[in-house]
Scaffold this motif. Structure first.
Motif, PDB file in Angstrom:
ATOM      1  N   LEU A  41       8.543   8.659  36.369  1.00  0.00           N
ATOM      2  CA  LEU A  41       7.535   7.622  36.503  1.00  0.00           C
ATOM      3  C   LEU A  41       6.159   8.217  36.243  1.00  0.00           C
ATOM      4  CD1 LEU A  41       6.762   4.695  37.389  1.00  0.00           C
ATOM      5  CD2 LEU A  41       6.617   5.583  39.728  1.00  0.00           C
ATOM      6  N   VAL A  42       5.410   7.614  35.331  1.00  0.00           N
ATOM      7  CA  VAL A  42       4.037   8.018  35.045  1.00  0.00           C
ATOM      8  C   VAL A  42       3.108   6.897  35.500  1.00  0.00           C
ATOM      9  CG1 VAL A  42       2.340   8.558  33.262  1.00  0.00           C
ATOM     10  CG2 VAL A  42       4.657   9.501  33.111  1.00  0.00           C
ATOM     11  N   LEU A  43       2.126   7.239  36.331  1.00  0.00           N
ATOM     12  CA  LEU A  43       1.154   6.277  36.849  1.00  0.00           C
ATOM     13  C   LEU A  43      -0.244   6.622  36.350  1.00  0.00           C
ATOM     14  CD1 LEU A  43       2.174   5.883  40.610  1.00  0.00           C
ATOM     15  CD2 LEU A  43       2.376   4.142  38.835  1.00  0.00           C
ATOM     16  N   GLY A  44      -0.995   5.587  35.972  1.00  0.00           N
ATOM     17  CA  GLY A  44      -2.377   5.821  35.574  1.00  0.00           C
ATOM     18  C   GLY A  44      -3.248   6.220  36.748  1.00  0.00           C
ATOM     19  N   ARG A  45      -2.977   5.641  37.924  1.00  0.00           N
ATOM     20  CA  ARG A  45      -3.716   5.944  39.152  1.00  0.00           C
ATOM     21  C   ARG A  45      -2.865   5.510  40.344  1.00  0.00           C
ATOM     22  NH1 ARG A  45      -6.362   0.849  40.304  1.00  0.00           N
ATOM     23  NH2 ARG A  45      -6.062  -0.530  38.499  1.00  0.00           N
ATOM     24  N   THR A  46      -3.219   5.957  41.524  1.00  0.00           N
ATOM     25  CA  THR A  46      -2.411   5.671  42.710  1.00  0.00           C
ATOM     26  C   THR A  46      -2.999   4.554  43.568  1.00  0.00           C
ATOM     27  OG1 THR A  46      -3.540   7.414  43.945  1.00  0.00           O
ATOM     28  CG2 THR A  46      -1.488   8.003  42.822  1.00  0.00           C
ATOM     29  N   ASP A  47      -4.019   3.836  43.073  1.00  0.00           N
ATOM     30  CA  ASP A  47      -4.619   2.746  43.832  1.00  0.00           C
ATOM     31  C   ASP A  47      -3.636   1.584  43.959  1.00  0.00           C
ATOM     32  OD1 ASP A  47      -6.529   4.474  42.883  1.00  0.00           O
ATOM     33  OD2 ASP A  47      -8.045   2.968  42.561  1.00  0.00           O
ATOM     34  N   LEU A  69      -1.717  10.437  36.086  1.00  0.00           N
ATOM     35  CA  LEU A  69      -2.653  10.906  35.074  1.00  0.00           C
ATOM     36  C   LEU A  69      -3.972  11.283  35.744  1.00  0.00           C
ATOM     37  CD1 LEU A  69      -1.994   8.220  32.311  1.00  0.00           C
ATOM     38  CD2 LEU A  69      -0.901  10.456  32.609  1.00  0.00           C
ATOM     39  N   ASN A  70      -4.260  12.537  35.799  1.00  0.00           N
ATOM     40  CA  ASN A  70      -5.427  13.046  36.520  1.00  0.00           C
ATOM     41  C   ASN A  70      -6.706  12.690  35.770  1.00  0.00           C
ATOM     42  OD1 ASN A  70      -7.296  14.447  37.987  1.00  0.00           O
ATOM     43  ND2 ASN A  70      -6.178  16.376  37.996  1.00  0.00           N
ATOM     44  N   SER A  71      -7.566  11.928  36.439  1.00  0.00           N
ATOM     45  CA  SER A  71      -8.827  11.529  35.808  1.00  0.00           C
ATOM     46  C   SER A  71      -9.996  12.379  36.286  1.00  0.00           C
ATOM     47  CB  SER A  71      -9.118  10.058  36.113  1.00  0.00           C
ATOM     48  OG  SER A  71      -9.335   9.885  37.507  1.00  0.00           O
ATOM     49  N   HIS A  72      -9.728  13.376  37.168  1.00  0.00           N
ATOM     50  CA  HIS A  72     -10.767  14.265  37.693  1.00  0.00           C
ATOM     51  C   HIS A  72     -11.921  13.467  38.307  1.00  0.00           C
ATOM     52  CE1 HIS A  72      -8.714  17.642  35.854  1.00  0.00           C
ATOM     53  NE2 HIS A  72      -8.665  16.970  34.714  1.00  0.00           N
ATOM     54  N   GLY A  73     -11.568  12.408  39.045  1.00  0.00           N
ATOM     55  CA  GLY A  73     -12.556  11.605  39.742  1.00  0.00           C
ATOM     56  C   GLY A  73     -13.186  10.496  38.938  1.00  0.00           C
ATOM     57  N   LEU A  74     -12.877  10.394  37.660  1.00  0.00           N
ATOM     58  CA  LEU A  74     -13.446   9.352  36.814  1.00  0.00           C
ATOM     59  C   LEU A  74     -12.727   8.032  37.079  1.00  0.00           C
ATOM     60  CD1 LEU A  74     -15.320   8.628  34.359  1.00  0.00           C
ATOM     61  CD2 LEU A  74     -13.325   9.113  32.905  1.00  0.00           C
ATOM     62  N   PRO A  75     -13.417   6.960  37.464  1.00  0.00           N
ATOM     63  CA  PRO A  75     -12.750   5.670  37.689  1.00  0.00           C
ATOM     64  C   PRO A  75     -12.147   5.124  36.395  1.00  0.00           C
ATOM     65  CG  PRO A  75     -14.972   5.685  38.633  1.00  0.00           C
ATOM     66  CD  PRO A  75     -14.860   6.894  37.758  1.00  0.00           C
TER      67      PRO A  75
END
Length: 382
Positions: free
Chosen positions: A43-49, A64-70
């Motif tokens: 499973l690949v998720l864009g974010r965990t929200d 997918l790690n966005s390094h804090g970028l929304p």
């Protein structure tokens, strides 16, 4: 000579987040079932929200790690940019596209990765006719469907009536179409709903209408509020479970119609609720006011709870889902008067809850998960 044990089928599912949605909930349910069946499910998720996150404790996902970028405001583009690298890393046998909102990502993967793109199996989760679209947009939409039909390796409809749409509107050959009833629930849920007592309720004191879905334009809850306002008697209540960007507008509309919201009002908007079993058992009828749907998961859930349904004719599959009138009433899309009339009649009509539960059992993950695996094996091995 030592026999070589074949590697389990490796399936990669990609989702934006845990934001509530029928497509996402079904995809997560299938993912869990595949793991239980021995599939190497990734499973690949864009974010965990998202509010559904607490429903899946311990879920192993590649985020997918966005390094804090929304990324919520541009999540589809974010997935397009980052997913190719995760596909190369996981090397899946099959890419599972969970619904219509994700087909644009799947098509881009096919174009970007070319021959290195794994076969794509796409579940078509919404009605394809989309009569709600402006006339000027329809030719472009039809072209987009044809592009999907050309680039997706195999498509899955969620009920038999969808087959003709898939073959005609998407131009998909019959041997590239599969029909698998939507895994809206599991046997344990049906047994749980069947065992729970329905709270005593005197309908003479007021009727209880329930709607469930994202607070978004597709669901057309303004239509539902106006229809309810037409027929609401003393004591009648309407509860809409869900969250989304349309909340403020719906609250304002309910107040302008004289319905009120919250304590002392006739309309309740409590947000995202899970499980919905208590709400289903406390209601007299489920109402759907959508402009378009595929096979909405909430309808089998309502049938499993022994609840009749009023719905707009928002999907080619809806008549079949409601047993051609046995389990509810269908009205034309966007017809306020017809929806109000059906809501006013539904609680007085005969309803066979035993037959409704039998209908709901068509839509279990136990049946669907294995059927998907069979289709994926065919896609991989020919």
């Amino acid at each position: 000579m030592t026999a070589v044990t074949p590697r389990p089928l490796r399936v990669l599912t990609f989702l934006h987040s845990f934001e509530p949605g029928g497509v996402e909930r079904v995809a997560l349910r299938l993912h869990r079932a595949w793991l239980a069946q021995g599939v190497d499910a990734r499973l690949v998720l864009g974010r965990t929200d998202g509010a559904m996150r607490r429903e899946w404790p311990g879920l192993d996902a590649d985020v997918l790690n966005s390094h804090g970028l929304p990324t919520a405001a541009w999540e589809t583009l974010w997935m397009m940019l980052r997913l190719p690298g995760r596909i190369r890393h996981h090397r899946p046998d099959v890419l599972f596209c969970a619904g219509n909102s994700y087909t644009v990502v799947a098509v881009v993967m096919r174009l970007v990765l070319g021959k290195r793109c794994p076969p794509i199996l796409a579940k078509i989760s919404n009605d394809l006719t989309r009569a709600d679209l402006p006339a000027v947009a329809r030719p472009f939409y039809r072209l987009w469907l044809r592009i999907q039909g050309r680039l997706l390796h195999r498509v899955v409809g969620m009920a038999q009536p969808m087959r003709a749409e898939l073959e005609t509107l998407m131009g998909v050959a019959p041997d590239r179409v599969a029909i698998i009833d939507d895994p809206a629930l599991d046997e344990a849920q049906i047994a749980h709903l069947e065992a729970l007592p329905r709270p005593p309720h005197d309908r003479a004191a007021g009727r209880r209408f329930l709607a469930i879905g994202r607070l978004a334009a597709q669901k057309n809850f303004p239509l539902l509020l106006r229809a309810f306002a037409r027929i609401a008697r003393d004591g009648d209540r309407l509860t809409i479970l869900g969250e989304g960007g349309a909340r403020k507008g719906l609250e304002a509309l309910a107040r302008s119609l004289g319905l009120g919201v919250g304590v002392g009002g006739r309309v309740a908007l409590p947000g995202h609720v899970n499980p919905v079993s208590d709400a289903l058992l406390a209601a007299d009828a489920l109402v759907m006011s959508s402009d378009y749907e595929g096979v909405p998961a909430v309808v089998p859930e309502a049938l499993a709870a022994g609840l009749p349904v009023v719905s707009t004719d928002c999907s080619v599959s809806m008549a079949d889902l409601l047993g051609h009138g046995r389990f509810g009433l269908l009205v034309p899309v966007r017809d306020e008067a017809a929806l109000a009339g059906a809501m006013d009649r539904i609680t007085a009509l005969p309803f066979d809850s035993t037959a409704a539960r039998a209908q709901a059992r068509r839509f279990t993950v136990e049946i669907a998960a294995q059927s998907y695996v069979v289709e994926m094996q065919r896609l991989v091995h020919g």
